[in-house]
Each structure stands twice: as C-alpha cells, then as structure tokens.
Design a protein around this motif. Structure first.
Motif, PDB file in Angstrom:
ATOM      1  N   ALA A  95     -18.600   6.484   7.871  1.00 49.46           N
ATOM      2  CA  ALA A  95     -19.930   6.179   8.411  1.00 49.46           C
ATOM      3  C   ALA A  95     -19.846   5.902   9.914  1.00 49.46           C
ATOM      4  O   ALA A  95     -20.718   6.352  10.679  1.00 49.46           O
ATOM      5  CB  ALA A  95     -20.533   4.984   7.675  1.00 49.46           C
ATOM      6  N   PHE A  96     -18.816   5.196  10.336  1.00 48.27           N
ATOM      7  CA  PHE A  96     -18.627   4.894  11.752  1.00 48.27           C
ATOM      8  C   PHE A  96     -18.454   6.183  12.557  1.00 48.27           C
ATOM      9  O   PHE A  96     -19.083   6.367  13.608  1.00 48.27           O
ATOM     10  CB  PHE A  96     -17.420   3.968  11.914  1.00 48.27           C
ATOM     11  N   ALA A 111     -13.995  14.004   6.237  1.00 55.32           N
ATOM     12  CA  ALA A 111     -13.702  14.711   4.984  1.00 55.32           C
ATOM     13  C   ALA A 111     -12.542  14.038   4.239  1.00 55.32           C
ATOM     14  O   ALA A 111     -12.622  13.826   3.022  1.00 55.32           O
ATOM     15  CB  ALA A 111     -13.375  16.175   5.273  1.00 55.32           C
ATOM     16  N   LEU A 112     -11.490  13.690   4.962  1.00 57.43           N
ATOM     17  CA  LEU A 112     -10.357  13.023   4.316  1.00 57.43           C
ATOM     18  C   LEU A 112     -10.727  11.630   3.838  1.00 57.43           C
ATOM     19  O   LEU A 112     -10.284  11.203   2.766  1.00 57.43           O
ATOM     20  CB  LEU A 112      -9.163  12.943   5.267  1.00 57.43           C
ATOM     21  N   ALA A 113     -11.521  10.904   4.614  1.00 54.36           N
ATOM     22  CA  ALA A 113     -11.942   9.565   4.198  1.00 54.36           C
ATOM     23  C   ALA A 113     -12.716   9.634   2.893  1.00 54.36           C
ATOM     24  O   ALA A 113     -12.484   8.840   1.969  1.00 54.36           O
ATOM     25  CB  ALA A 113     -12.785   8.905   5.290  1.00 54.36           C
ATOM     26  N   LEU A 114     -13.626  10.584   2.786  1.00 57.30           N
ATOM     27  CA  LEU A 114     -14.401  10.731   1.547  1.00 57.30           C
ATOM     28  C   LEU A 114     -13.504  11.143   0.387  1.00 57.30           C
ATOM     29  O   LEU A 114     -13.637  10.622  -0.725  1.00 57.30           O
ATOM     30  CB  LEU A 114     -15.539  11.723   1.751  1.00 57.30           C
ATOM     31  N   TYR A 115     -12.589  12.070   0.644  1.00 57.05           N
ATOM     32  CA  TYR A 115     -11.658  12.499  -0.400  1.00 57.05           C
ATOM     33  C   TYR A 115     -10.811  11.318  -0.883  1.00 57.05           C
ATOM     34  O   TYR A 115     -10.658  11.096  -2.086  1.00 57.05           O
ATOM     35  CB  TYR A 115     -10.755  13.618   0.127  1.00 57.05           C
ATOM     36  N   LEU A 116     -10.261  10.547   0.061  1.00 59.36           N
ATOM     37  CA  LEU A 116      -9.402   9.423  -0.310  1.00 59.36           C
ATOM     38  C   LEU A 116     -10.183   8.344  -1.049  1.00 59.36           C
ATOM     39  O   LEU A 116      -9.669   7.732  -1.987  1.00 59.36           O
ATOM     40  CB  LEU A 116      -8.724   8.843   0.931  1.00 59.36           C
ATOM     41  N   PHE A 117     -11.426   8.118  -0.650  1.00 57.75           N
ATOM     42  CA  PHE A 117     -12.249   7.142  -1.358  1.00 57.75           C
ATOM     43  C   PHE A 117     -12.461   7.574  -2.806  1.00 57.75           C
ATOM     44  O   PHE A 117     -12.244   6.792  -3.732  1.00 57.75           O
ATOM     45  CB  PHE A 117     -13.608   6.970  -0.668  1.00 57.75           C
ATOM     46  N   VAL A 118     -12.877   8.819  -3.002  1.00 58.75           N
ATOM     47  CA  VAL A 118     -13.123   9.318  -4.359  1.00 58.75           C
ATOM     48  C   VAL A 118     -11.837   9.285  -5.169  1.00 58.75           C
ATOM     49  O   VAL A 118     -11.836   8.872  -6.333  1.00 58.75           O
ATOM     50  CB  VAL A 118     -13.721  10.749  -4.310  1.00 58.75           C
ATOM     51  N   PRO A 157       0.828  -1.198   0.000  1.00 63.28           N
ATOM     52  CA  PRO A 157       0.000   0.000   0.000  1.00 63.28           C
ATOM     53  C   PRO A 157       0.868   1.256   0.000  1.00 63.28           C
ATOM     54  O   PRO A 157       1.840   1.337   0.746  1.00 63.28           O
ATOM     55  CB  PRO A 157      -0.816  -0.113   1.288  1.00 63.28           C
ATOM     56  N   THR A 158       0.564   2.179  -0.878  1.00 60.31           N
ATOM     57  CA  THR A 158       1.320   3.433  -0.915  1.00 60.31           C
ATOM     58  C   THR A 158       0.650   4.415   0.040  1.00 60.31           C
ATOM     59  O   THR A 158      -0.568   4.523   0.080  1.00 60.31           O
ATOM     60  CB  THR A 158       1.349   4.022  -2.335  1.00 60.31           C
ATOM     61  N   ILE A 159       1.488   5.104   0.785  1.00 57.86           N
ATOM     62  CA  ILE A 159       0.980   6.039   1.776  1.00 57.86           C
ATOM     63  C   ILE A 159       1.635   7.388   1.523  1.00 57.86           C
ATOM     64  O   ILE A 159       2.838   7.549   1.732  1.00 57.86           O
ATOM     65  CB  ILE A 159       1.245   5.532   3.201  1.00 57.86           C
ATOM     66  N   GLY A 160       0.831   8.333   1.062  1.00 56.56           N
ATOM     67  CA  GLY A 160       1.307   9.677   0.795  1.00 56.56           C
ATOM     68  C   GLY A 160       0.980  10.609   1.962  1.00 56.56           C
ATOM     69  O   GLY A 160       0.494  10.176   3.010  1.00 56.56           O
ATOM     70  N   PRO A 161       1.210  11.892   1.775  1.00 57.31           N
ATOM     71  CA  PRO A 161       1.001  12.860   2.862  1.00 57.31           C
ATOM     72  C   PRO A 161      -0.448  12.924   3.355  1.00 57.31           C
ATOM     73  O   PRO A 161      -0.690  13.056   4.552  1.00 57.31           O
ATOM     74  CB  PRO A 161       1.432  14.196   2.264  1.00 57.31           C
ATOM     75  N   VAL A 162      -1.401  12.820   2.440  1.00 53.97           N
ATOM     76  CA  VAL A 162      -2.806  12.876   2.856  1.00 53.97           C
ATOM     77  C   VAL A 162      -3.149  11.653   3.704  1.00 53.97           C
ATOM     78  O   VAL A 162      -3.841  11.755   4.721  1.00 53.97           O
ATOM     79  CB  VAL A 162      -3.746  12.983   1.632  1.00 53.97           C
ATOM     80  N   GLU A 163      -2.638  10.498   3.298  1.00 53.94           N
ATOM     81  CA  GLU A 163      -2.880   9.280   4.065  1.00 53.94           C
ATOM     82  C   GLU A 163      -2.221   9.353   5.444  1.00 53.94           C
ATOM     83  O   GLU A 163      -2.762   8.841   6.424  1.00 53.94           O
ATOM     84  CB  GLU A 163      -2.382   8.036   3.315  1.00 53.94           C
ATOM     85  N   VAL A 164      -1.055   9.993   5.521  1.00 50.40           N
ATOM     86  CA  VAL A 164      -0.384  10.140   6.808  1.00 50.40           C
ATOM     87  C   VAL A 164      -1.255  10.960   7.758  1.00 50.40           C
ATOM     88  O   VAL A 164      -1.428  10.611   8.937  1.00 50.40           O
ATOM     89  CB  VAL A 164       1.016  10.782   6.640  1.00 50.40           C
ATOM     90  N   VAL A 165      -1.831  12.049   7.255  1.00 53.95           N
ATOM     91  CA  VAL A 165      -2.732  12.861   8.081  1.00 53.95           C
ATOM     92  C   VAL A 165      -3.956  12.043   8.475  1.00 53.95           C
ATOM     93  O   VAL A 165      -4.392  12.061   9.636  1.00 53.95           O
ATOM     94  CB  VAL A 165      -3.142  14.157   7.339  1.00 53.95           C
ATOM     95  N   PHE A 166      -4.516  11.298   7.522  1.00 57.99           N
ATOM     96  CA  PHE A 166      -5.674  10.452   7.803  1.00 57.99           C
ATOM     97  C   PHE A 166      -5.340   9.417   8.883  1.00 57.99           C
ATOM     98  O   PHE A 166      -6.123   9.213   9.822  1.00 57.99           O
ATOM     99  CB  PHE A 166      -6.136   9.758   6.520  1.00 57.99           C
ATOM    100  N   LEU A 167      -4.184   8.781   8.769  1.00 60.28           N
ATOM    101  CA  LEU A 167      -3.783   7.789   9.768  1.00 60.28           C
ATOM    102  C   LEU A 167      -3.530   8.428  11.127  1.00 60.28           C
ATOM    103  O   LEU A 167      -3.862   7.845  12.168  1.00 60.28           O
ATOM    104  CB  LEU A 167      -2.546   7.027   9.290  1.00 60.28           C
ATOM    105  N   SER A 189     -10.610   0.474  -0.771  1.00 61.13           N
ATOM    106  CA  SER A 189     -11.083   1.856  -0.655  1.00 61.13           C
ATOM    107  C   SER A 189     -12.467   1.963  -0.022  1.00 61.13           C
ATOM    108  O   SER A 189     -12.799   2.986   0.576  1.00 61.13           O
ATOM    109  CB  SER A 189     -11.055   2.537  -2.017  1.00 61.13           C
ATOM    110  N   LEU A 190     -13.286   0.928  -0.111  1.00 60.66           N
ATOM    111  CA  LEU A 190     -14.601   0.974   0.529  1.00 60.66           C
ATOM    112  C   LEU A 190     -14.499   1.132   2.046  1.00 60.66           C
ATOM    113  O   LEU A 190     -15.425   1.628   2.694  1.00 60.66           O
ATOM    114  CB  LEU A 190     -15.412  -0.279   0.200  1.00 60.66           C
ATOM    115  N   LEU A 191     -13.363   0.739   2.611  1.00 62.16           N
ATOM    116  CA  LEU A 191     -13.185   0.876   4.046  1.00 62.16           C
ATOM    117  C   LEU A 191     -13.093   2.335   4.471  1.00 62.16           C
ATOM    118  O   LEU A 191     -13.371   2.667   5.625  1.00 62.16           O
ATOM    119  CB  LEU A 191     -11.965   0.082   4.505  1.00 62.16           C
ATOM    120  N   TYR A 192     -12.718   3.220   3.541  1.00 60.68           N
ATOM    121  CA  TYR A 192     -12.785   4.657   3.846  1.00 60.68           C
ATOM    122  C   TYR A 192     -14.232   5.055   4.147  1.00 60.68           C
ATOM    123  O   TYR A 192     -14.494   5.801   5.084  1.00 60.68           O
ATOM    124  CB  TYR A 192     -12.275   5.496   2.668  1.00 60.68           C
ATOM    125  N   LEU A 193     -15.157   4.554   3.333  1.00 64.61           N
ATOM    126  CA  LEU A 193     -16.567   4.863   3.556  1.00 64.61           C
ATOM    127  C   LEU A 193     -17.058   4.274   4.867  1.00 64.61           C
ATOM    128  O   LEU A 193     -17.852   4.907   5.582  1.00 64.61           O
ATOM    129  CB  LEU A 193     -17.421   4.346   2.392  1.00 64.61           C
TER     130      LEU A 193
END
Length: 123
Positions: A75-76, A107-114, A8-18, A67-71
């Motif tokens: 939702a959670f 917001a980040l989860a939705l962005y990353l999913f899209v 899995p590639t993890i960029g800056p947005v994913e780092v903030v999400f994590l 990616s569905l896990l972002y949704l």
C-alpha cells in the motif's frame, strides 16, 4: 519448546523482496541526499520514505514481523506511485525506474502475504 516466530525463515523469494526493499530505500536516499534538483522540504520527505523502507527491511529480519506488513508495504509503494503520478511526474526517468522496481515489490509483497496466510490456515 521452539517458537517459529523467533527465527524468521528467508527463502529466495524473500531475498528478492528484501533486495527490492533496499533498492527502493536507496533510490529515495539518493533523492534526499544527492539529487541536486531536490530542494527544501522534499529532501526531508524523501529521507523519511527511505527510512520507512529501511525500517521494513530490518523488521522483516526480526521476530516482530507479521504477514500483514507485506500489505502495508504494498500500500505504501502504491501510495507513493500515485503521489508521483498526481504530482506531475517529476524526475521522469528515475520515476519510471522506481515505478518498475515498486511494481515488482508490490507483486512480491502480495504473493508473500497470500503464501504466508495460506500456510497459516493450513497449519
């Protein structure tokens, strides 16, 4: 023969999400284990919520991620916010902080999913 799902590639947005995921887990872990006003079954509920966020963090780092896990995470977080609002807004200050963190998380989860779905369609 390289499988993109194996790394899995993890960029800056994913780092903030994590980081937000760990923050939400930490808040709920605090409420479960250290908050003196948490009594009875509530402690176990907060612990399970913290473990759910930690599980999401770990799964994001593995090839099991989809990616569905972002949704699901979004939702959670929204569900937990609704429970807090409908439950009388206990622990108002920590609830507001959690709400702010969860809002950015959603917001980040939705962005990353899209973004991932759009990338998958293009490929």
């Amino acid at each position: 023969m390289s499988d993109d799902r194996s790394r899995p590639t993890i960029g800056p947005v994913e780092v903030v999400f994590l980081a937000l995921t760990l923050c939400l887990a930490g808040i709920h872990m605090y409420l479960a284990l250290f908050d003196p006003t948490t009594v009875g079954n509530r402690s176990g509920q907060f612990l399970l919520i913290a473990l759910a966020f930690l599980a999401g963090f770990v799964v994001r780092l593995t090839p099991l991620w989809h990616s569905l896990l972002y949704l699901l995470g979004a939702a959670f977080a929204l569900f937990l916010g609704a429970l807090w609002l409908l439950g009388g807004t206990e622990r108002f200050t920590i609830g507001l902080v959690t709400g702010a963190v969860a809002s950015v998380f959603v917001a980040l989860a939705l962005y990353l999913f899209v973004r991932e779905e759009f990338t998958a369609v293009e490929a």
